[in-house]
Design an enzyme around this catalytic site. Structure first.
Site, PDB file in Angstrom:
ATOM      1  N   ARG A 147      -3.414   2.990  -5.050  1.00 23.36           N
ATOM      2  CA  ARG A 147      -4.070   1.832  -4.419  1.00 23.36           C
ATOM      3  C   ARG A 147      -5.581   1.864  -4.608  1.00 23.36           C
ATOM      4  NH1 ARG A 147      -0.310   0.236   0.250  1.00 23.36           N
ATOM      5  NH2 ARG A 147      -1.969  -1.098   0.952  1.00 23.36           N
ATOM      6  N   TYR A 150      -7.941  -0.879  -6.104  1.00 23.29           N
ATOM      7  CA  TYR A 150      -8.271  -1.999  -5.214  1.00 23.29           C
ATOM      8  C   TYR A 150      -9.192  -1.524  -4.087  1.00 23.29           C
ATOM      9  CZ  TYR A 150      -7.393  -6.006  -2.097  1.00 23.29           C
ATOM     10  OH  TYR A 150      -7.521  -7.108  -1.286  1.00 23.29           O
ATOM     11  N   GLY A 153     -12.424  -0.123  -5.410  1.00 29.27           N
ATOM     12  CA  GLY A 153     -13.124  -1.247  -6.060  1.00 29.27           C
ATOM     13  C   GLY A 153     -13.815  -2.113  -5.020  1.00 29.27           C
ATOM     14  N   VAL A 192       4.346  -8.573   2.487  1.00 29.58           N
ATOM     15  CA  VAL A 192       5.460  -8.463   3.415  1.00 29.58           C
ATOM     16  C   VAL A 192       5.949  -9.816   3.950  1.00 29.58           C
ATOM     17  CG1 VAL A 192       4.005  -7.891   5.430  1.00 29.58           C
ATOM     18  CG2 VAL A 192       6.347  -7.130   5.359  1.00 29.58           C
ATOM     19  N   PHE A 196       9.674 -11.164   2.920  1.00 28.27           N
ATOM     20  CA  PHE A 196      10.720 -11.315   3.934  1.00 28.27           C
ATOM     21  C   PHE A 196      11.235 -12.754   3.969  1.00 28.27           C
ATOM     22  CE2 PHE A 196       9.373  -7.638   7.027  1.00 28.27           C
ATOM     23  CZ  PHE A 196       9.818  -6.718   6.105  1.00 28.27           C
ATOM     24  N   PRO A 279      -0.557   2.564   4.721  1.00 29.71           N
ATOM     25  CA  PRO A 279      -1.131   2.875   6.033  1.00 29.71           C
ATOM     26  C   PRO A 279      -0.111   2.680   7.158  1.00 29.71           C
ATOM     27  CG  PRO A 279      -2.139   0.896   5.096  1.00 29.71           C
ATOM     28  CD  PRO A 279      -1.174   1.403   4.088  1.00 29.71           C
TER      29      PRO A 279
END
Ligand SMILES: NC(=O)c1ccc[n+]([C@@H]2O[C@H](COP(=O)([O-])OP(=O)(O)OC[C@H]3O[C@@H](n4cnc5c(N)ncnc54)[C@H](O)[C@@H]3O)[C@@H](O)[C@H]2O)c1
Length: 317
Positions: A147, A150, A153, A192, A196, A279
């Site tokens: 990750r 990103y 960055g 997410v 979903f 996280p």
């Protein structure tokens, strides 16, 4: 630039993306002239289709890792793929977008004396040990993980913004955006909420990573756009960083169950192993946004999901 009209000319990079397209729309409805710059990597042109005929709207297909010469009064720098699927597709390009892109936009702001806002992210906090996260928390980010292109960055882009501010007196604003959802999210980007909803509408199992006890906060796009505009128009001398997000906290499992319920789907939940660096908790402390700009989100999770589900229903149909 010389402005003969009361409205402003505003550049939105990443303006064809999910957030960018809503921001362009809102700025146009506020009477401004909008230049949307996008390379259409994750923002399809359909997102801005209805704006293309607007007399105050201009679209330029351009990659912000390359310099650009334009005149404007304000810049919202949103260009950057935001979902892990997209930013990990070409991680080096993601870093270039964050860093070369920021340098190009800061250079442009310096030449034109424009005010410039950076769309930063809650990812700068990494996997936080402080909860909820205030702006004063420096974060816990893995610099070499998948990750990092990103997260690091975006952290470096913030550094560049503050160095341009200190060294050249640039009028900067930095907004740290937390999870935002709404119509025009990319249906296959693995985020997410969209994931979903699409899975539930298709009757597929909803993929939950880990046991679903990790928490997230979800901000509806209209609230977020309102927040970005308030940050840009905040008092002189206020640079941020300032958190923008909805502090309502839900477990991923709760979100999955709510979406199954609201879509009337017969889908089950499918638990999969947690990806690395995911996280466990994320929740914005928005005290600063409230104090400085009187901003707080107004749209609750269910009304926001209702509109988003309606959008995806139309897309799938
Ligand atoms: N949506 C969220 O929950 C969220 C959370 C935190 C931060 N952000 C930030 O907000 C911004 C917009 O996010 P989004 O959700 O709308 O994502 P998005 O992927 O829908 O939009 C990003 C846009 O940037 C464009 N783009 C990417 N690289 C580019 C380049 N090199 N040159 C020109 N255009 C380029 C894409 O084509 C796309 O239209 C991003 O900077 C993101 O990091 C979003």
């Amino acid at each position: 630039m010389v402005n003969y009209y009361s409205d402003r000319r505003i550049l939105v990079t990443g303006g064809a993306g999910f957030l960018g397209s809503h921001l362009c729309e809102r700025l146009l409805s506020d009477g401004h002239e909008v230049i949307c710059v996008d390379n259409c990597f994750t923002g399809p042109k359909q997102n801005i289709e209805r704006l293309l005929g607007h007399p105050k709207f201009e679209f330029i297909r351009h990659d912000i890792t390359l310099p650009l010469c334009l005149e404007m009064d304000e810049i919202y720098n949103l260009a950057c793929p935001a979902s892990p699927v997209h930013y990990q597709y070409n991680p080096i390009k993601t870093i270039k977008t964050n860093i070369h892109g920021a340098l190009n936009m800061l250079g442009l702001a310096k030449r034109t004396k424009s005010k410039i806002l950076q769309a930063s992210t809650s990812e700068v906090y990494g996997d936080p040990t402080v909860h909820p996260q205030p702006e004063s928390y420096w974060g816990r980010v893995n610099p070499i993980g998948i990750r990092s292109c990103y997260d690091e960055g975006k952290r470096c882009a913030e550094t560049l913004f503050f160095d341009y501010h200190r060294q050249h007196g640039l009028n900067i604003k930095v907004a740290r955006i937390f999870n935002t959802y709404g119509p025009r999210m990319h249906p296959n980007d693995g985020r997410v909420v969209s994931n979903f909803i699409v899975q539930a509408l298709k009757g597929h199992p909803l993929t939950v990573y880990g046991d679903g006890s990790q928490t997230r906060s979800f901000c509806y796009v209209d609230d977020l756009v309102d927040g970005l505009i308030r940050v840009m128009n905040s008092r002189d001398g206020f640079t941020g960083p300032v958190n923008l997000g909805n502090p309502g906290e839900f477990t991923i499992r709760e979100l999955a169950e709510t979406i199954i319920d609201m879509t009337g789907s017969g889908s089950k939940i499918d638990f999969k192993p947690l990806p690395s660096d995911d996280p466990t908790q994320r929740k914005p402390d928005i005290a600063l946004a409230k104090k400085e700009m009187g901003w707080e989100p107004k749209v609750g999770l269910e009304p926001g999901l209702e509109k988003t589900i309606g959008y995806f229903r139309g897309l799938i149909a």
